[in-house]
Design an enzyme around this catalytic site. Structure first.
Site, short mmCIF file in Angstrom:
data_model
loop_
_atom_site.label_atom_id
_atom_site.label_comp_id
_atom_site.label_asym_id
_atom_site.label_seq_id
_atom_site.Cartn_x
_atom_site.Cartn_y
_atom_site.Cartn_z
N GLU A 56 49.08 41.98 47.90
CA GLU A 56 49.90 41.02 48.41
C GLU A 56 50.85 40.28 48.25
OE1 GLU A 56 46.77 41.33 47.84
OE2 GLU A 56 45.58 40.09 48.38
N CYS A 89 42.73 36.64 45.61
CA CYS A 89 42.89 35.94 44.64
C CYS A 89 42.90 35.46 44.69
CB CYS A 89 42.93 37.71 43.72
SG CYS A 89 44.34 37.15 42.94
#
Ligand code: THU
Length: 134
Positions: A56, A89
């Site tokens: 990401e 995360c």
């Protein structure tokens, strides 16, 4: 629950570029801008494990490096090979909060095409941001 996000082919291509000699867990991210540009991200691991960069953040840093700015992003799609799609995360959620609209869609998928849809705000409620520094 939906099946096959719009950018399934693209995010699977992004995932194929992962560098994961240690975990073998390939993650792909596909970031779409509001003006139609595409940024591919993949996790890039390091023998010094904490230096690993998630997929990401890889896609977001790439876009910012090319000149895009907060507010320019339409969606991010993430993929893994697992029974269930996994979600970003904590560190990536914070970076999403910094760079993306709170209501930007986050599509989480896996190899089967199963999709879980969320938003930046849903993933990091009450998140810390630049507004808190004023
Ligand atoms: N990983 C990501 O790329 N994105 C996340 O949000 C979670 C974890 C990567 C980091 C590492 O290379 C592997 O997945 C296992 O933790």
């Amino acid at each position: 629950m939906a099946y096959q996000p719009h950018y399934f082919t693209e995010v699977r291509e992004a995932q194929s570029r992962a560098y994961v000699p240690y975990s073998k867990f390939k993650v792909g991210a596909f970031l779409k801008t509001k003006d139609g540009q595409s940024f591919y991200g993949a996790n890039v691991e390091n023998a010094a494990y904490p230096m690993t960069i998630c997929a990401e953040r890889s896609s977001l840093v790439s876009a910012i490096s090319q000149g895009y700015r907060p507010g320019d992003f339409e969606s991010i799609t993430i993929t893994v090979d697992a029974d269930e799609p996994s979600s970003p995360c904590g560190a990536c959620r914070q970076v999403l909060k910094e760079l993306c609209d709170d209501d930007m869609p986050v599509y989480m998928t896996n190899q089967t095409g199963k999709v879980i849809e969320s938003t930046v705000e849903q993933l990091l409620p009450l998140g810390f941001s630049g507004k808190d520094l004023n």
